[in-house]
Design an enzyme around this catalytic site. Structure first.
Site, short mmCIF file in Angstrom:
data_model
loop_
_atom_site.label_atom_id
_atom_site.label_comp_id
_atom_site.label_asym_id
_atom_site.label_seq_id
_atom_site.Cartn_x
_atom_site.Cartn_y
_atom_site.Cartn_z
N CYS A 159 3.25 -21.73 -8.94
CA CYS A 159 2.39 -22.73 -9.75
C CYS A 159 2.77 -24.26 -9.20
O CYS A 159 3.86 -24.34 -8.64
CB CYS A 159 2.80 -22.62 -11.15
N ARG A 198 -0.13 -22.98 -2.11
CA ARG A 198 1.11 -22.20 -2.94
C ARG A 198 0.28 -21.06 -3.34
O ARG A 198 0.98 -20.23 -4.09
CB ARG A 198 1.87 -23.19 -3.68
N TRP A 247 -0.17 -19.91 -11.13
CA TRP A 247 -0.16 -18.29 -10.53
C TRP A 247 0.18 -17.55 -11.68
O TRP A 247 1.28 -17.70 -12.17
CB TRP A 247 0.76 -18.68 -9.33
N ASN A 271 6.51 -24.17 -14.84
CA ASN A 271 6.38 -23.22 -13.57
C ASN A 271 7.81 -22.19 -14.12
O ASN A 271 8.77 -22.92 -14.53
CB ASN A 271 6.94 -23.98 -12.38
N GLY A 272 7.71 -20.98 -13.71
CA GLY A 272 8.83 -20.29 -14.19
C GLY A 272 8.26 -19.09 -15.19
O GLY A 272 7.31 -18.65 -15.59
N GLU A 289 7.35 0.30 8.49
CA GLU A 289 6.95 -0.70 8.20
C GLU A 289 7.26 -1.93 9.06
O GLU A 289 6.63 -2.69 9.56
CB GLU A 289 7.79 -1.01 7.02
N LYS A 316 4.63 -4.53 11.06
CA LYS A 316 5.01 -5.78 11.14
C LYS A 316 4.88 -6.11 12.76
O LYS A 316 4.32 -7.21 12.97
CB LYS A 316 6.35 -6.27 10.87
N GLU A 371 1.21 -6.11 14.14
CA GLU A 371 0.05 -6.80 13.56
C GLU A 371 0.44 -8.17 13.74
O GLU A 371 -0.72 -9.03 13.70
CB GLU A 371 0.09 -6.50 12.09
N HIS A 382 10.02 15.62 19.36
CA HIS A 382 8.69 16.51 19.45
C HIS A 382 7.73 15.60 19.77
O HIS A 382 6.47 15.87 19.72
CB HIS A 382 8.40 17.28 17.99
N LYS A 391 -6.04 -10.95 4.70
CA LYS A 391 -4.91 -10.83 3.82
C LYS A 391 -5.26 -9.67 2.83
O LYS A 391 -4.31 -9.07 2.34
CB LYS A 391 -4.71 -12.17 3.03
C1 AGP Z 1 0.63 -5.67 5.66
O1 AGP Z 1 1.51 -6.41 6.34
C2 AGP Z 1 -1.10 -5.72 6.03
N1 AGP Z 1 -1.37 -7.20 5.83
C3 AGP Z 1 -1.83 -4.78 5.19
O2 AGP Z 1 -1.53 -3.47 6.08
C4 AGP Z 1 -1.72 -4.68 3.78
O3 AGP Z 1 -0.62 -4.11 3.35
C5 AGP Z 1 -2.96 -3.62 3.18
O4 AGP Z 1 -4.03 -4.22 3.59
C6 AGP Z 1 -2.65 -3.34 1.80
O5 AGP Z 1 -3.03 -4.56 1.05
P1 AGP Z 1 -2.54 -4.67 -0.45
O6 AGP Z 1 -1.12 -4.68 -0.81
O7 AGP Z 1 -3.07 -6.07 -0.70
O8 AGP Z 1 -3.50 -3.72 -1.30
#
Ligand code: AGP
Length: 612
Positions: free
Chosen positions: A2, A27, A76, A102-103, A485, A489, A492, A508, A607
């Site tokens: 926020c 933000r 937020w 905020n908080g 994961e 990272k 991507e 394998h 995103k």
């Molecule tokens: C993760 O770094 C990616 N941006 C992507 O895999 C993301 O996790 C996936 O699209 C799921 O998004 P969500 O958690 O908003 O559902």
């Protein structure tokens, strides 16, 4: 998070406030509002949506004209969906006191009950509105607004950065801080208080930083700062040297780096008001009404995509080992078209940061159609997935701006860990064992801090491997999803091909890829299968693979086996992934920066994937 902007001085506050809120837009928020002090009372204008919509709505609004004291807020959502009523500012019963905050007020439910019993009428579903009514109560006997706000805050548990105005005190703002930043911009005959210097530097670079536990009475030509016990504090005026673009990222080069560094705090926020480490207890308000059905469920199914799917895989290990509940983890995009065998005896969790991912939403609806209890582990309050579930856990990570998910992932794991302890207790976990788990979980933020503090060392390691064409990430048990994961990272944001694999599975097939050009990141904590993973490391070394080990601080053997070692604190086995992912986030980040890619908006990615 926020945003707060307050103004007192000689000018019309509205342009200063709205411009300030627009500088805080990065933000992330979902509603905004303003209030000014008028002799006739506080005038409030607020709505869900973007600041631009608020600007259009208040343009030419004569009711807001003629004041010299005002404040604004971009929210937020944490408690209460993003809508006009829940937007800030919030006012007391009579509309003569207004608050922006905020908080999180952890004890807001108890305070609200007490205030309602005294006849206070509440309009919103927020925790913040409690503050307006509490201050109203104390204002009846307090000599001034500052004293009333101090008295009210002494009743509060939680975190706040807040500003309060009242009709009876034109030309006065009261600002207080505990756990959520507030800065006072010192001008010539005017003062601007904000949650972030980005809203201030256009007017002045002279600032006073409020510290936790401090409260200030702010007038156009005077600022008085005290503790909540009315002990006067002398504050130094400091100079803001950041430029605006840096401030919006909190001084970090990218939002992703800022969000990696935020994780100790966001993990704490995810546990705030929910974990009682000393009592060994967990309270999850969003699951209380389904706790019995959860505890008796035949199995739990996690649905998710990308990082959220990885979080589900970690959740599977934690829940099965500690709560003894069968768990399945499904790619949402696969599940939705598979005519799944699922029914009322199943509990399905949709795991999603954005709460808008099309595949996860569709898969969740499919499970709901079959009669399953559908819950959410979601970051964005009031998002579509959150609204369509029968309950769940908000992760409270704050807005995640970087496309590559970091703090959302560790917040999802935190939520799953809390839920595991709660369910395990309802399925026979002893109080003593529960206390071991809650104590371990409470120690995680400090452990994450120790890893984040190694950022410079990890940056140096990243320079060595930035030109690699391929990476392999290996892990076993709950660290296998950590390997997945870490690989996600890297690929991507740096565009280097990377794969995560169970360490033993590497024999394998993928072992054919190993040679002196292949960096292999191995998550190898000193747990029950440490020796097994060391054997896998030996297999890689025998093929000249280059080992980067993520190993515990007290592991003195690993140095002889790895080209580079990144140290992580020892952590209770199943909570380890929350800590072990941090070095992989930083490694990916610094390799991407070294390669000059667009770290916060990598090519081809969105995103939130709201399309199939
Ligand atoms: C993760 O770094 C990616 N941006 C992507 O895999 C993301 O996790 C996936 O699209 C799921 O998004 P969500 O958690 O908003 O559902």
């Amino acid at each position: 998070m926020c945003g707060i902007v307050g103004y007192v001085g000689m000018r019309d506050p509205i342009p200063v406030i709205l411009d300030g809120l627009q500088h805080l837009e990065y933000r992330g928020y979902d509603s905004a509002g303003v209030a000014v002090v008028h002799p006739a009372g506080i005038v409030v204008r607020k709505r869900a949506g973007k600041v631009a919509e608020l600007v259009a709505a208040v343009a030419g609004d004569q009711a807001l004209a003629g004041s010299t004291t005002g404040m604004g807020h971009s929210r937020w959502a944490t408690h209460g969906e993003p809508n006009d009523v829940n937007a800030h500012p919030h006012t007391d019963c009579g509309g003569s006191i207004a608050v922006v905050h905020n908080g999180i007020i952890e004890n807001y439910a108890a305070l609200k009950k007490r205030l309602q019993a005294r006849g206070h009428l509440f309009r919103s579903a927020t925790d913040t509105e409690v503050l307006a009514h509490l201050i109203e109560d104390f204002r009846k006997t307090a000599p001034d607004l500052l004293s009333a706000v101090s008295a009210a805050l002494r009743e509060v548990t939680g975190t706040y950065g807040l500003v309060v105005l009242e009709t009876a005190s034109p030309g006065v703002m009261v600002a207080a801080r505990l756990g959520s930043p507030l800065i006072i911009g010192v001008g010539d005959g005017e003062q601007i208080v904000a949650s972030d210097a980005a809203a201030i530097v256009a007017h002045t670079r002279q600032v006073i930083y409020l510290n936790d536990g401090e409260i200030a009475e702010i007038k156009a030509d005077a600022i008085r700062t005290t503790t909540l016990q009315d002990v006067t504090i002398t504050k130094e005026i400091e100079e803001v040297t950041f430029d605006l673009s840096q401030i919006e990222r909190g001084g970090f080069a990218h939002f992703m780096l800022k969000e990696i560094h935020e994780q100790p705090e966001t993990i704490r926020n995810g546990m705030r008001g929910r974990l009682r480490a000393d009592e060994g207890s967990v309270k999850l308000g969003g699951l209380e009404h389904v706790q019995e059905r959860l505890a008796k469920s035949r199995r739990i199914i996690f649905l998710g995509c990308g990082t959220s799917w990885h979080a589900g895989l970690v959740g599977e290990y934690i829940l099965e080992q500690i709560a003894k509940i069968p768990v399945e983890v499904e790619y949402a995009s696969e599940y939705r078209y598979r005519t799944p065998i699922v029914g009322p005896e199943d509990v399905v969790f949709a795991v999603s940061q954005s709460g808008e991912t099309a595949d996860t939403l569709a898969a969740m609806r499919e499970a709901k159609r079959h009669g399953a209890l559908v819950l959410g582990i979601v970051n964005v309050v009031g998002s579509t997935i959150a609204r369509e579930t029968d309950g769940g856990i908000y992760t409270h990570a704050g807005p995640e701006i970087g496309v590559a998910s970091t703090k959302a992932f560790t917040s999802q794991l935190t939520a799953m860990s809390l839920m595991t302890i709660m369910l395990a207790k309802s399925r026979g976990l002893s109080a003593a064992d529960a206390r071991v788990l809650t104590t371990e979980l409470a120690a995680i933020p400090e452990k994450v801090e120790r890893v984040v503090a190694q950022a410079d060392e990890i940056r140096r390691i990243a320079q060595v491997y930035k030109d690699a064409k391929n990476f392999l990430f290996l892990g076993r048990g709950a660290n296998f999803p950590v390997a997945l994961e870490g690989a996600l990272k890297l690929k991507e944001i740096s565009y280097i091909h990377a794969e995560g694999y169970p360490a033993a599975e590497m024999k394998h097939g993928p072992i054919a890829l190993i040679d002196e050009h292949m960096p292999v990141v191995v998550v190898v904590p000193r747990d029950a299968i440490y020796e097994k993973v060391v054997s896998n490391i030996q297999e890689v070394r025998a093929r000249k693979g280059r080992i980067i080990a993520i190993a515990n601080e007290d592991d003195h053997e690993i140095g002889a086996l790895a080209e580079h070692v990144i140290r992580v604190p020892r952590t209770y086995g199943f909570f380890g992934p929350i800590v072990n992912i941090i070095p992989l986030q930083l490694l990916a980040y610094y390799i991407a920066v070294a390669r000059g890619t667009n770290v916060d908006q990598p090519r081809n990615l969105a995103k939130s994937v709201t399309v199939e």
